[in-house]
Motif scaffolding. Structure first.
Motif, PDB file in Angstrom:
ATOM      1  N   GLU A 273       0.845  -1.207   0.000  1.00 27.18           N
ATOM      2  CA  GLU A 273       0.000   0.000   0.000  1.00 27.18           C
ATOM      3  C   GLU A 273       0.874   1.249   0.000  1.00 27.18           C
ATOM      4  OE1 GLU A 273      -3.162  -0.099  -0.759  1.00 27.18           O
ATOM      5  OE2 GLU A 273      -2.865  -2.268  -0.752  1.00 27.18           O
ATOM      6  N   ARG A 277       1.313   4.482  -2.881  1.00 23.70           N
ATOM      7  CA  ARG A 277       1.588   5.915  -2.658  1.00 23.70           C
ATOM      8  C   ARG A 277       2.797   6.352  -3.487  1.00 23.70           C
ATOM      9  NH1 ARG A 277       5.013   8.498   1.164  1.00 23.70           N
ATOM     10  NH2 ARG A 277       4.307  10.626   1.604  1.00 23.70           N
ATOM     11  N   ARG A 343     -14.248   4.611  -0.501  1.00 20.52           N
ATOM     12  CA  ARG A 343     -13.873   5.629  -1.507  1.00 20.52           C
ATOM     13  C   ARG A 343     -14.107   5.065  -2.907  1.00 20.52           C
ATOM     14  NH1 ARG A 343      -8.679   9.094   0.955  1.00 20.52           N
ATOM     15  NH2 ARG A 343      -9.085   8.450   3.075  1.00 20.52           N
ATOM     16  N   ASN A 376      -2.153  10.933  -4.732  1.00 16.40           N
ATOM     17  CA  ASN A 376      -3.015   9.790  -4.378  1.00 16.40           C
ATOM     18  C   ASN A 376      -4.453  10.003  -4.836  1.00 16.40           C
ATOM     19  OD1 ASN A 376      -0.800   8.744  -3.124  1.00 16.40           O
ATOM     20  ND2 ASN A 376      -1.544   8.987  -1.041  1.00 16.40           N
ATOM     21  N   TRP A 381      -8.965   8.485  -8.211  1.00 22.24           N
ATOM     22  CA  TRP A 381     -10.150   8.796  -9.042  1.00 22.24           C
ATOM     23  C   TRP A 381      -9.996   8.252 -10.449  1.00 22.24           C
ATOM     24  CZ3 TRP A 381     -14.955  10.075  -7.891  1.00 22.24           C
ATOM     25  CH2 TRP A 381     -15.211  10.484  -6.574  1.00 22.24           C
TER      26      TRP A 381
HETATM   27  P1  FAD Z   1      -3.614   2.024   5.000  1.00 24.58           P
HETATM   28  O1  FAD Z   1      -4.357   0.864   4.421  1.00 24.58           O
HETATM   29  O2  FAD Z   1      -3.175   1.895   6.398  1.00 24.58           O
HETATM   30  O3  FAD Z   1      -2.393   2.295   4.034  1.00 24.58           O
HETATM   31  C1  FAD Z   1      -1.146   2.846   4.448  1.00 24.58           C
HETATM   32  C2  FAD Z   1      -0.771   4.023   3.606  1.00 24.58           C
HETATM   33  O4  FAD Z   1      -0.545   3.624   2.271  1.00 24.58           O
HETATM   34  C3  FAD Z   1      -1.843   5.092   3.539  1.00 24.58           C
HETATM   35  O5  FAD Z   1      -1.774   5.936   4.655  1.00 24.58           O
HETATM   36  C4  FAD Z   1      -1.508   5.784   2.237  1.00 24.58           C
HETATM   37  O6  FAD Z   1      -0.489   6.733   2.397  1.00 24.58           O
HETATM   38  C5  FAD Z   1      -0.991   4.652   1.389  1.00 24.58           C
HETATM   39  N1  FAD Z   1      -2.077   4.110   0.563  1.00 24.58           N
HETATM   40  C6  FAD Z   1      -2.960   3.154   0.901  1.00 24.58           C
HETATM   41  N2  FAD Z   1      -3.783   2.898  -0.139  1.00 24.58           N
HETATM   42  C7  FAD Z   1      -3.411   3.725  -1.140  1.00 24.58           C
HETATM   43  C8  FAD Z   1      -3.874   3.929  -2.463  1.00 24.58           C
HETATM   44  N3  FAD Z   1      -4.882   3.238  -2.981  1.00 24.58           N
HETATM   45  N4  FAD Z   1      -3.268   4.882  -3.198  1.00 24.58           N
HETATM   46  C9  FAD Z   1      -2.239   5.593  -2.713  1.00 24.58           C
HETATM   47  N5  FAD Z   1      -1.749   5.429  -1.466  1.00 24.58           N
HETATM   48  C10 FAD Z   1      -2.327   4.509  -0.695  1.00 24.58           C
HETATM   49  N6  FAD Z   1      -5.119   8.570  -0.241  1.00 24.58           N
HETATM   50  C11 FAD Z   1      -4.578   9.709   0.227  1.00 24.58           C
HETATM   51  O7  FAD Z   1      -3.639   9.653   1.027  1.00 24.58           O
HETATM   52  N7  FAD Z   1      -5.034  10.935  -0.182  1.00 24.58           N
HETATM   53  C12 FAD Z   1      -6.063  11.067  -1.069  1.00 24.58           C
HETATM   54  O8  FAD Z   1      -6.433  12.191  -1.422  1.00 24.58           O
HETATM   55  C13 FAD Z   1      -6.684   9.881  -1.536  1.00 24.58           C
HETATM   56  N8  FAD Z   1      -7.741   9.947  -2.375  1.00 24.58           N
HETATM   57  C14 FAD Z   1      -8.314   8.783  -2.835  1.00 24.58           C
HETATM   58  C15 FAD Z   1      -9.387   8.862  -3.729  1.00 24.58           C
HETATM   59  C16 FAD Z   1      -9.983   7.702  -4.203  1.00 24.58           C
HETATM   60  C17 FAD Z   1     -11.159   7.792  -5.164  1.00 24.58           C
HETATM   61  C18 FAD Z   1      -9.502   6.443  -3.786  1.00 24.58           C
HETATM   62  C19 FAD Z   1     -10.146   5.181  -4.292  1.00 24.58           C
HETATM   63  C20 FAD Z   1      -8.416   6.351  -2.924  1.00 24.58           C
HETATM   64  C21 FAD Z   1      -7.810   7.503  -2.434  1.00 24.58           C
HETATM   65  N9  FAD Z   1      -6.723   7.456  -1.538  1.00 24.58           N
HETATM   66  C22 FAD Z   1      -6.155   8.614  -1.096  1.00 24.58           C
HETATM   67  C23 FAD Z   1      -6.090   6.165  -1.194  1.00 24.58           C
HETATM   68  C24 FAD Z   1      -6.593   5.477   0.076  1.00 24.58           C
HETATM   69  O9  FAD Z   1      -7.996   5.457   0.104  1.00 24.58           O
HETATM   70  C25 FAD Z   1      -6.083   6.126   1.367  1.00 24.58           C
HETATM   71  O10 FAD Z   1      -4.694   6.337   1.288  1.00 24.58           O
HETATM   72  C26 FAD Z   1      -6.357   5.212   2.567  1.00 24.58           C
HETATM   73  O11 FAD Z   1      -7.729   4.977   2.684  1.00 24.58           O
HETATM   74  C27 FAD Z   1      -5.824   5.871   3.822  1.00 24.58           C
HETATM   75  O12 FAD Z   1      -6.156   5.127   4.953  1.00 24.58           O
HETATM   76  P2  FAD Z   1      -5.013   4.434   5.809  1.00 24.58           P
HETATM   77  O13 FAD Z   1      -3.914   5.387   6.094  1.00 24.58           O
HETATM   78  O14 FAD Z   1      -5.667   3.780   6.968  1.00 24.58           O
HETATM   79  O15 FAD Z   1      -4.497   3.339   4.784  1.00 24.58           O
END
Ligand code: FAD
Length: 471
Positions: A273, A277, A343, A376, A381
């Motif tokens: 994950e 990023r 999301r 991200n 999107w």
């Molecule tokens: P965890 O599952 O604990 O993941 C750890 C870290 O990995 C996150 O904190 C994040 O930095 C990174 N990560 C995880 N999933 C993704 C992913 N799919 N893409 C990129 N990095 C990821 N994330 C954002 O940080 N900012 C945004 O503006 C953002 N917009 C999003 C919009 C859409 C439509 C979608 C589908 C996803 C988006 N994400 C975004 C990715 C993701 O949803 C979030 O990073 C995640 O939900 C954050 O929760 P967490 O820290 O508990 O994630």
């Protein structure tokens, strides 16, 4: 002793801060600086939720600096002009900062570095936020990656993570004052953000705590549970990572320290994950127009619908009549956050069932997410819309009912954010329009039918997709 400005930006921490460390290693007295210059971010100046977070994160950084004998010198105005005036006021001969990768900021920083160096100032930048900077990884043909798996495979073969560095125990006191944090206008005047702070603690200490809570809790089982929205199954580190309150390599070291056969799969899933990023930053750097334009130009012909203000608002405020979609958008409104799978579901409903351009959704997230991050968010999107790199194919339309039955099987998440449905029997909470009498009796204020019927919306989306010739 010589002094240097350390320009804090999206690296709001004292540990693992390469720019701060470089200034100290060069023997400088450090003058910590923050410059508020939202107009330099172009059309992506931070949104309201980000600003609310930033206010608190800057307060935390200032307080951490004060605990070490220093303080944050805040200024408001053009970055170059502010740095130049601080250099003149303090006699500092150097500026250090950690790089950012948003296109508008990269262009600004390149110019700024050239100008300062042209004036005989040492201007040095470091990598403060990524495991791999966007230009470090390339395909065998020397091209940027557009597919995640080979990108990540290459990253793992070149894995070399910076060592963790503690915060300096003490710093010299800067002999210059700045603006008061309140005058930057970041905190909302009407306290709509009050609910946020029941969930979040901005700042480096909050980031460290979130990491510890994750390692002690949701990490075990992360691979299986990260998709379940009825529990805290993820790290909730995204806003902390976005604002640079924690370095990704500190997270990596903390996880690796607990590696065991039992933990392997969960740790690898989490690193992957973080890899997404990294990939998002790689994409935004190499395809800088994609914050506003389709990465896949075939979608430029796609017939997006023009939503009425009322239907767009119904989506934004969680009044679509589809419970999982409404739950996600209400979670976002109340906490500044939304679970990753939700999301995807709300984005799919907007871009496919409603056929609204992904830019509308990205804009809404930009203003409302505390973790709003240009790389991200853009990738997320475009991935859901099917217009991006390694994207979900457009014809794969999320069914919000089956998604919620699978990932929120007891409808706990739905009941939490759409409490008016709680009195309905479990089965009816996923698709209440199929139980009109129950809905009328128990939740008379909830929409009777979905804003866009699921089957009809799906068919119309697929027909529009076929007309682009992309299908
Ligand atoms: P965890 O599952 O604990 O993941 C750890 C870290 O990995 C996150 O904190 C994040 O930095 C990174 N990560 C995880 N999933 C993704 C992913 N799919 N893409 C990129 N990095 C990821 N994330 C954002 O940080 N900012 C945004 O503006 C953002 N917009 C999003 C919009 C859409 C439509 C979608 C589908 C996803 C988006 N994400 C975004 C990715 C993701 O949803 C979030 O990073 C995640 O939900 C954050 O929760 P967490 O820290 O508990 O994630």
């Amino acid at each position: 002793m010589s002094s240097a400005l350390v320009w804090f930006r999206r690296d709001l921490r004292l540990a693992d801060n390469p720019a701060l460390q470089a200034a100290l290693d060069a023997g400088h007295d450090v003058i910590p600086v923050y410059i508020h210059a939202p107009s330099e971010e172009g059309e992506w100046a931070p949104g309201a939720a980000s600003n609310a977070w930033l206010h608190r994160s800057l307060a935390a950084l200032d307080s951490d600096l004060r605990a070490r004998g220093s303080h944050l010198v805040m200024r408001q105005g053009g970055s170059l002009a502010m740095l130049q005036s601080l250099l003149a006021e303090t006699g500092a001969a150097a500026v250090f900062w950690n790089r950012r990768y948003e296109p508008a900021i990269q262009s600004r920083d390149t110019l700024l570095k050239r100008t300062l160096r042209g004036q005989g100032i040492q201007a040095d930048s470091c990598n403060g936020s990524l495991l791999f900077e966007p230009w470090q990884l390339a395909t065998q043909q020397g091209q940027p990656y557009k597919v995640f798996t080979p990108f990540w495979r290459n990253a793992l073969t070149r894995w070399k993570v910076q060592p963790a560095r503690d915060a300096p125990p003490g710093l010299s006191a800067p002999r210059v004052e700045g603006a008061r944090l309140d005058t930057l206008g970041l905190a909302p005047k009407v306290r709509w953000d009050a609910g946020f702070w029941q969930h979040w603690q901005p700042g480096e200490a909050g980031a460290r705590e979130a990491l510890e809570v994750f390692i002690d809790g949701a990490l075990a089982g992360y691979r299986q549970q990260r998709d379940l929205m009825d529990r805290v199954g993820t790290s909730l580190l995204s806003p902390h990572l976005h604002f640079g309150e924690i370095a990704p390599w500190r997270i990596v070291h903390a996880l690796e320290a607990g590696r065991s056969a039992a933990a392997d799969a969960d740790i690898d899933a989490y690193l992957r994950e973080l890899g997404w990023r990294e990939f998002a930053h790689h994409l935004l750097h190499h395809f800088p127009a994609t914050a506003g334009e389709n990465l896949n130009p075939r979608f430029d012909r796609f017939a997006w619908a023009t939503p009425s203000a009322a239907s767009l608002q119904a989506w934004q405020r969680g009044r679509t009549g589809v419970p999982i979609v409404d739950a996600g958008l209400r979670e976002l409104w109340h906490t500044g956050y939304m679970h990753n799978r939700v999301r995807m579901i709300v984005a799919s409903y907007l871009c496919k069932h409603m056929r609204v351009h992904w830019r509308e959704g990205a804009r809404w997230f930009w203003d409302t997410l505390v973790d709003a991050d240009l790389a991200n968010n853009t990738m997320g999107w475009q991935w859901v819309a099917g217009t991006g790199a390694d994207a979900a194919p457009y014809f794969r339309v999320f069914n919000p009912v089956t998604q919620s039955e699978k990932f929120d099987p007891q409808a706990r998440y739905i009941s939490r954010w759409v409490p008016e449905l709680e009195a309905l029997p479990l089965k009816a909470r996923f698709a209440p329009w199929q139980h009109p009498h129950l809905l009328a009796e128990h939740a008379p204020d909830y929409p009777r039918v979905p804003l866009v019927d699921l089957a009809a919306g799906r068919d119309a989306a697929l027909a529009a997709y076929r007309r682009t010739g992309a299908g």
